[in-house]
Structures are given as C-alpha cells and as structure tokens.
Scaffold this motif. Structure first.
Motif, short mmCIF file in Angstrom:
data_model
loop_
_atom_site.label_atom_id
_atom_site.label_comp_id
_atom_site.label_asym_id
_atom_site.label_seq_id
_atom_site.Cartn_x
_atom_site.Cartn_y
_atom_site.Cartn_z
N GLU A 56 0.83 -1.22 0.00
CA GLU A 56 0.00 0.00 0.00
C GLU A 56 0.86 1.26 0.00
OE1 GLU A 56 -4.16 -1.21 2.21
OE2 GLU A 56 -2.45 -0.71 3.46
N HIS A 103 -3.01 2.13 -8.18
CA HIS A 103 -3.80 1.23 -7.34
C HIS A 103 -2.92 0.02 -6.99
CE1 HIS A 103 -6.89 -1.71 -6.20
NE2 HIS A 103 -7.57 -0.62 -5.82
N SER A 146 -3.45 -2.98 -7.16
CA SER A 146 -3.54 -4.03 -8.17
C SER A 146 -2.50 -3.88 -9.28
CB SER A 146 -4.95 -4.07 -8.78
OG SER A 146 -5.23 -2.86 -9.46
N PHE A 200 0.34 -6.20 -9.03
CA PHE A 200 0.06 -7.61 -9.26
C PHE A 200 -0.25 -7.91 -10.73
CE2 PHE A 200 -0.84 -6.97 -4.79
CZ PHE A 200 -0.28 -8.09 -4.20
N GLN A 201 -0.06 -6.93 -11.60
CA GLN A 201 -0.35 -7.09 -13.02
C GLN A 201 0.47 -8.25 -13.60
OE1 GLN A 201 -0.12 -3.45 -15.26
NE2 GLN A 201 0.33 -4.54 -17.16
#
Length: 88
Positions: A52, A61, A63, A66-67
């Motif tokens: 974070e 973000h 996410s 984690f792409q």
C-alpha cells in the motif's frame, strides 16, 4: 514467475516510469532502500502495508503491482545513473 517476482517486476517498471530512484521511493514510502532492491529482485515476502505504501508513492492502485507479466517480456530498463541536472 511467482507472486514475489511479479510484484518486484511491476515495482521496478512503475518506479522507473515515474523517474524515481530506489532511494527516493524508499524515502517517500518510509522504508529502507535496500529493502526496495530486495523487493524488486523478488527476494522479499512483502506485507500488504508495504505494498500500500509503495502504491501510494507511485500513485497507482495496489492491483498495478500484481499485473500479469509475460515471461518473455524484457526486463524494465534502469534509470540513467547519476544526479539529475539542476533546474533554474
């Protein structure tokens, strides 16, 4: 590529795209610079809190870290070494 390597790959890609050194990213995220290097190499099991903090500094973000990374993708280029030139 495992999850740690995916996070590290994306962290480096996003950091370089923002023009941030590992040191500047670490300072802004209030973590150790050597830790950022270990995360980028996939050698650390990163906590959600750290993810974070890094995402916030990178203005993305969570996410985005984690792409999915294509195994054939070229390694993200490093930043140019040395100090940035002074402006005005």
């Amino acid at each position: 590529m495992d999850a740690r390597q995916t996070i590290g790959w994306n962290l480096r890609r996003l950091r370089v795209a923002k023009g941030l050194s590992q040191e500047r990213l670490a300072l802004a995220a209030e973590i150790d610079r050597s830790y950022v290097g270990r995360v980028e190499r996939g050698a650390e099991n990163v906590t959600v809190s750290t993810i974070e903090a890094l995402a916030e500094v990178l203005d993305v973000h969570v996410s985005a870290l984690f792409q999915h990374v294509d195994d054939a993708a070229a390694k993200p280029a490093p930043l140019r070494s040395g100090r940035k030139p002074k402006t005005g």
